[in-house]
Design an enzyme around this catalytic site. Structure first.
Site, PDB file in Angstrom:
ATOM      1  N   ARG A 164       9.699  10.380  -0.660  1.00 15.05           N
ATOM      2  CA  ARG A 164      10.623  10.486   0.474  1.00 15.05           C
ATOM      3  C   ARG A 164      11.487   9.241   0.588  1.00 15.05           C
ATOM      4  O   ARG A 164      12.712   9.337   0.762  1.00 15.05           O
ATOM      5  CB  ARG A 164       9.839  10.696   1.773  1.00 15.05           C
ATOM      6  CG  ARG A 164      10.730  10.898   3.001  1.00 15.05           C
ATOM      7  CD  ARG A 164       9.926  10.997   4.267  1.00 15.05           C
ATOM      8  NE  ARG A 164       9.188   9.759   4.536  1.00 15.05           N
ATOM      9  CZ  ARG A 164       8.425   9.566   5.599  1.00 15.05           C
ATOM     10  NH1 ARG A 164       8.259  10.549   6.479  1.00 15.05           N
ATOM     11  NH2 ARG A 164       7.792   8.421   5.780  1.00 15.05           N
ATOM     12  N   LYS A 194      -4.214  16.067  -6.602  1.00 13.01           N
ATOM     13  CA  LYS A 194      -2.947  15.730  -7.252  1.00 13.01           C
ATOM     14  C   LYS A 194      -1.962  16.893  -7.229  1.00 13.01           C
ATOM     15  O   LYS A 194      -0.750  16.687  -7.356  1.00 13.01           O
ATOM     16  CB  LYS A 194      -3.203  15.344  -8.710  1.00 13.01           C
ATOM     17  CG  LYS A 194      -3.995  14.081  -8.917  1.00 13.01           C
ATOM     18  CD  LYS A 194      -3.194  12.827  -8.589  1.00 13.01           C
ATOM     19  CE  LYS A 194      -2.171  12.487  -9.641  1.00 13.01           C
ATOM     20  NZ  LYS A 194      -1.533  11.179  -9.402  1.00 13.01           N
ATOM     21  N   ASP A 228       0.872  -1.177   0.000  1.00 13.99           N
ATOM     22  CA  ASP A 228       0.000   0.000   0.000  1.00 13.99           C
ATOM     23  C   ASP A 228       0.905   1.222   0.000  1.00 13.99           C
ATOM     24  O   ASP A 228       1.564   1.518   0.993  1.00 13.99           O
ATOM     25  CB  ASP A 228      -0.880  -0.024   1.245  1.00 13.99           C
ATOM     26  CG  ASP A 228      -1.775   1.199   1.372  1.00 13.99           C
ATOM     27  OD1 ASP A 228      -1.652   2.137   0.547  1.00 13.99           O
ATOM     28  OD2 ASP A 228      -2.591   1.237   2.311  1.00 13.99           O
ATOM     29  N   TYR A 282     -10.386  16.219  -7.980  1.00 12.81           N
ATOM     30  CA  TYR A 282      -9.316  15.257  -8.242  1.00 12.81           C
ATOM     31  C   TYR A 282      -8.009  15.980  -8.567  1.00 12.81           C
ATOM     32  O   TYR A 282      -6.942  15.637  -8.038  1.00 12.81           O
ATOM     33  CB  TYR A 282      -9.702  14.334  -9.398  1.00 12.81           C
ATOM     34  CG  TYR A 282      -8.609  13.357  -9.773  1.00 12.81           C
ATOM     35  CD1 TYR A 282      -8.420  12.190  -9.046  1.00 12.81           C
ATOM     36  CD2 TYR A 282      -7.770  13.611 -10.851  1.00 12.81           C
ATOM     37  CE1 TYR A 282      -7.416  11.294  -9.373  1.00 12.81           C
ATOM     38  CE2 TYR A 282      -6.757  12.719 -11.190  1.00 12.81           C
ATOM     39  CZ  TYR A 282      -6.591  11.566 -10.443  1.00 12.81           C
ATOM     40  OH  TYR A 282      -5.582  10.693 -10.777  1.00 12.81           O
ATOM     41  N   SER A 316       1.256  12.811 -12.832  1.00 12.20           N
ATOM     42  CA  SER A 316       0.446  13.883 -12.283  1.00 12.20           C
ATOM     43  C   SER A 316      -0.780  14.110 -13.164  1.00 12.20           C
ATOM     44  O   SER A 316      -0.974  13.436 -14.174  1.00 12.20           O
ATOM     45  CB  SER A 316       1.286  15.159 -12.184  1.00 12.20           C
ATOM     46  OG  SER A 316       0.555  16.208 -11.617  1.00 12.20           O
ATOM     47  N   SER A 317      -1.604  15.076 -12.756  1.00 10.72           N
ATOM     48  CA  SER A 317      -2.797  15.435 -13.527  1.00 10.72           C
ATOM     49  C   SER A 317      -3.000  16.935 -13.476  1.00 10.72           C
ATOM     50  O   SER A 317      -2.645  17.590 -12.495  1.00 10.72           O
ATOM     51  CB  SER A 317      -4.048  14.748 -12.958  1.00 10.72           C
ATOM     52  OG  SER A 317      -3.982  13.352 -13.105  1.00 10.72           O
TER      53      SER A 317
END
Length: 230
Positions: free
Chosen positions: A130, A164, A69, A160, A146-147
Site C-alpha cells: 500500500r 502467504k 518493522d 505457512y 511468495s510461497s
C-alpha cells in the site's frame, strides 16, 4: 540517458525489505550492480544490514540501511519517508521479508502462532505494498516474495503457505490498480520447504525489472532449483 546492466536507467532507487539476508541480500547486491541506489531494510540484525551496505559501497554502489518493522504502519511510512529523503524518490520495492518456516500440522498450530504468521506475511505485504503504491514513481515496479505448497510440502507447511496466500491475491489486485501508472506488480514464488539458491531468485527479480520484464504484471512466477528433484 545512462543505462544499467539490465536496461534500467541508472539512478533509479529500490527499497528491499529484508534486504540484509537471504534472497533480500542477493536482490540488494544484484540491483546495486545494475545501477540502483538501494535502501536495505532490516529489523533485528543491524550488523548484517551494515555489512550489506558496506559491500555495495565497496563496489562503487550506493546504499543505506533503514530499520523498520514492516508490519507496523507508522514504521513503514517512516521507511518510505527516509528512503525518499535519502535518494529523492523510489522506483522499485522488493518485498522479501518472510516469516519463520517450520513444518507444523494445522492441528498443532495455536492461534498465537498463526496470528504471528499472518502478521509478518499477509499484513506486512499489505502495509508495504500500500505504501509502495502511494509513493512509487510512474513506470516503477513492485516484486513480492511468495510461497506455494504442493504434495508433501502442503502436508507439512500448509499453515505457512496459507498465511502467504493473501499476498498473491494482493499482487494481482494491485497490478490492476496501478496499470495506468505503468507500475508492474508481480510475485516470485518459492515452494515451501524446498530450498532455492538466493541468487537464482535474484535473477528472476532482476528480469522483472528489466525492459523485457516490465511487460509482465499481475503474475505469480514459480521459481525452483533445477538441481532438485521432487
Amino acid at each position: 540517458m545512462t543505462t544499467a546492466l539490465n536496461g534500467s536507467p541508472a539512478g533509479r532507487v529500490a527499497v528491499v525489505t529484508g534486504g540484509s539476508r537471504g534472497v533480500g541480500r542477493a536482490a540488494t547486491s544484484r540491483l546495486a550492480a545494475c545501477g540502483y541506489a538501494v535502501v536495505v531494510n532490516y529489523l533485528h540484525d543491524q550488523r548484517a544490514a551494515e555489512s550489506t551496505v558496506e559491500a555495495v559501497l565497496a563496489n562503487n554502489g550506493d546504499a543505506v540501511a533503514v530499520r523498520a518493522d514492516i508490519a507496523d504502519d507508522l514504521d513503514v511510512k517512516r521507511l518510505f519517508a527516509e528512503s525518499i529523503a535519502a535518494f529523492g524518490g523510489i522506483d522499485v520495492v522488493v518485498h522479501a521479508v518472510g516469516g519463520r518456516i517450520a513444518p507444523s500440522p494445522v492441528t498443532k498450530v495455536d492461534l498465537d502462532e498463526f496470528d504471528a504468521l499472518v502478521r509478518i506475511n499477509a499484513r506486512a505485504t499489505f502495509v508495504v505494498n500500500r505504501e509502495a503504491a502511494r509513493h512509487l514513481r510512474d513506470g516503477g515496479a513492485i516484486v513480492n516474495l511468495s510461497s506455494s505448497a504442493g504434495g508433501s510440502s502442503l502436508r507439512t507447511h500448509g499453515v505457512y503457505a496459507a498465511a502467504k496466500a493473501p499476498a498473491d491475491m494482493l499482487t494481482r489486485a494491485l497490478a490492476l490498480e496501478l496499470h495506468e501508472r505503468d507500475i508492474t506488480v508481480n510475485a516470485v514464488s518459492l515452494e515451501t520447504g524446498r530450498p532455492c539458491a538466493p541468487d537464482r531468485v535474484a535473477d528472476v527479480i532482476a528480469y522483472l525489472l528489466s525492459d523485457h520484464g516490465h511487460r509482465i504484471t499481475g503474475q505469480l512466477l514459480q521459481v525452483g532449483d533445477p538441481g532438485l528433484r521432487p
